[in-house]
Design a protein around this motif. Structure first.
Motif, short mmCIF file in Angstrom:
data_model
loop_
_atom_site.label_atom_id
_atom_site.label_comp_id
_atom_site.label_asym_id
_atom_site.label_seq_id
_atom_site.Cartn_x
_atom_site.Cartn_y
_atom_site.Cartn_z
N GLU A 176 0.83 -1.21 0.00
CA GLU A 176 0.00 0.00 0.00
C GLU A 176 0.87 1.26 0.00
N ALA B 85 3.70 1.51 -1.33
CA ALA B 85 4.23 1.64 -2.70
C ALA B 85 3.17 2.14 -3.68
N GLY B 86 1.96 1.59 -3.61
CA GLY B 86 0.94 1.92 -4.61
C GLY B 86 0.20 3.22 -4.29
N TYR B 87 -0.20 3.36 -3.04
CA TYR B 87 -1.01 4.54 -2.64
C TYR B 87 -0.13 5.77 -2.45
N GLY C 163 3.26 5.72 -5.12
CA GLY C 163 2.76 5.56 -6.47
C GLY C 163 1.78 6.65 -6.89
N TYR C 164 0.48 6.39 -6.76
CA TYR C 164 -0.50 7.32 -7.34
C TYR C 164 -0.41 8.73 -6.69
N VAL D 236 0.85 4.09 -13.25
CA VAL D 236 0.77 2.63 -13.11
C VAL D 236 -0.67 2.36 -12.65
N GLU E 181 -2.25 -0.15 -11.59
CA GLU E 181 -2.44 -0.87 -10.31
C GLU E 181 -2.28 0.06 -9.11
N ASP E 182 -1.41 1.06 -9.24
CA ASP E 182 -1.23 2.01 -8.14
C ASP E 182 -2.54 2.75 -7.86
N VAL F 150 -4.75 0.63 -5.89
CA VAL F 150 -4.34 0.55 -4.48
C VAL F 150 -4.72 1.86 -3.75
N TYR F 151 -4.52 2.98 -4.43
CA TYR F 151 -4.88 4.29 -3.84
C TYR F 151 -6.37 4.30 -3.47
#
Ligand code: GDG
Length: 459
Positions: free
Chosen positions: A72, A74-76, A79-80, A99, A101-102, A105-106
């Motif tokens: 999370e 990494a993605g939230y 990432g986003y 990305v 997938e990010d 996750v966000y």
């Protein structure tokens, strides 16, 4: 009159330790008075995500924390939020790292947070969401049936239509925003961009009264320029200036200061180039001026941040190599966090502050620097026209940070500015900072959020 409980939600939960930033201080009183709560990420990441909010000990108000998993974070977060939204909010679509997938996750983190929050908010609580990490939170809370007043304050600039269009999900973001009763932005220019972007992308209708209608939702949008606890900071600077270790400031060497997280929005390479251009033009200032640049690390591991670190460090090295002699280095670059008290003392000792972001929501360093000055012999603020603070701080020396020659000339003007003009500018800037400090800011936002709700369109 009964005052509703305030629930503040931000990405990071404030730590219980003093001293905190102005934002936390300004909201602490309201939270304590209304028996309110601050909810945020603990900063911890582990293998499992928390399913409920956990109380955190200490501090002047109630705090509830949640944990994220490594995936999370990494993605939230990295990432986003920091590799898609942050660049877009600062007109840097070229630095986006989309990305898909990010984004998923966000959204999932915001959904999980809404699920945990709904268990702790009462029907007449008011909810104040902070910043770009939590844009879908109101949407998710509404989906769970929350009818509370929900306000969002965005600490960054708002993107212009062509920037917002570069988001992979611009229409969805517009929908998230529309779920708030109040969206607070830093400047009037941001309010205009909000109206233009939502009208262009999502066919929103922007009325004359600050109301923007999108589909079946009406949202009030207004500027609330954030600030600092001006009096507190001014007092801190007086005390700390006295206790600066000897030798930090030399009598025959003017101190120029810059304080910025090491972020590509802050314009550090341009600033260093401008300082070098000033040194090239004014040999008489060699050995009589030095730039102290304090840039604590931030968002390490996000690719664009590694790049700006390399560029900034290489440039500082090159400029020092070009101009330094055995008694003087023109740039002192510190890639570490400096204690807040020490910063206050250094601001007061500095003849000039360079606050030259390429784009900035507000920029509190500009305000701290002015608050820290000695009114009898103040230093000069060189301020980017692209910092939100420029809208209020008309008496700073305003510059276009991309125009290296212009900034170099402004550095010189600031260093040689006669005392009368310095005092005149300082007096007017300080008047503004005393009238609209962070307490004014939080009261203005909360008054608007507690005021009449925008009437919702019928269809
Ligand atoms: C975002 C928006 C908006 C910096 N280095 C150290 C340190 N700082 C402190 C400064 C100041 C704060 O951090 C930075 O605030 P800014 O406003 O300048 O910038 P962002 O961090 O980008 O903040 C911005 C702000 O949110 C509020 O809405 O103004 O536009 O981007 O207070 O003094 N503090 C200490 N050591 C450091 O090394 N102690």
């Amino acid at each position: 009159m009964k005052t509703e409980r305030l629930i503040c939600v931000s990405n990071r939960l404030p730590t219980g330790d003093a001293p905190s930033g102005g934002l936390v201080v300004a909201l602490a009183d309201v939270l304590a008075e209304t028996g309110g709560t601050w909810v945020g990420w603990s900063g911890a990441s582990a293998g499992t995500a928390s399913a409920a909010l956990a109380p955190v000990e200490g501090g002047p108000f109630r705090r509830l924390a949640f944990d994220l998993t490594d995936a999370e974070v990494a993605g939230y977060y990295a990432g986003y939020a920091n590799a898609v939204l942050w660049p877009i909010l600062h007109a840097r679509a070229d630095l986006m790292d989309i990305v898909h997938e990010d984004l998923a996750v966000y959204k999932a983190v915001n959904r999980r947070l809404a699920g945990m929050l709904i268990d702790v908010i009462a029907p007449d609580d008011i909810v104040w969401v902070h910043d770009f990490h939590l844009l879908p939170l109101a949407w998710e809370l509404r989906a769970l049936g929350a009818a509370n007043r929900i306000g969002l304050f965005l600490h960054t600039p708002f993107p212009a239509p062509q920037d917002m269009a570069a988001l992979p999900n611009a229409g969805e973001v517009a929908g998230w925003l529309s779920q708030h009763d109040l969206v607070g932005l830093q400047t009037e220019a941001d309010v205009r961009k909000f109206r233009a972007s939502l009208s262009a992308l999502a066919e929103a209708r922007a009325g004359e009264d600050g109301i923007v209608e999108l589909g079946r939702r009406a949202t009030r949008v207004a500027a609330f320029p954030i600030s600092i606890d001006t009096r507190e900071f001014a007092e801190l600077a007086v005390a700390e200036h006295r206790s600066l270790p000897p030798g930090i400031v030399k009598p025959d060497r003017a101190l120029v200061i810059g304080v910025d997280r090491l972020d590509y929005t802050k314009g550090l390479p341009q600033r260093f180039r401008a300082f070098a251009a000033f040194l090239e033009r004014h040999e008489d200032w060699h050995r009589h001026v030095s730039l102290l640049q304090i840039s604590p690390p931030t968002r390490e591991g996000v690719a664009a941040y590694d790049a700006i670190r390399d560029e900034t460090e290489a440039l500082a090295g090159r400029i020092n190599g070009q101009f330094a002699d055995i008694t003087w280095a023109p740039i002192r670059y510190i890639h570490r966090h400096v204690a807040r008290e020490r910063l206050a003392g250094l601001y007061r000792a500095a003849r000039v502050a360079l606050v030259t972001p390429l784009m900035d929501g507000m920029n509190l360093v500009a305000k701290e620097y002015v608050a820290a000055q000695d009114p009898a012999d103040p230093g000069v603020l060189v301020l980017s026209q692209f910092a939100g603070a420029a809208e209020q701080m008309q008496d700073a020396l305003q510059v276009n940070p991309h125009d290296i020659e212009q900034v170099a000339a402004a550095i010189h003007s600031a260093l040689v500015m006669p005392p009368r003009e310095r005092r005149r500018r300082q007096e007017r800037l300080m008047e503004g900072l005393l009238a609209q400090d962070v307490h004014w800011w939080s009261a203005a936002f909360l008054t608007a959020l507690r005021g009449p709700r925008p009437s919702q369109p019928s269809a």
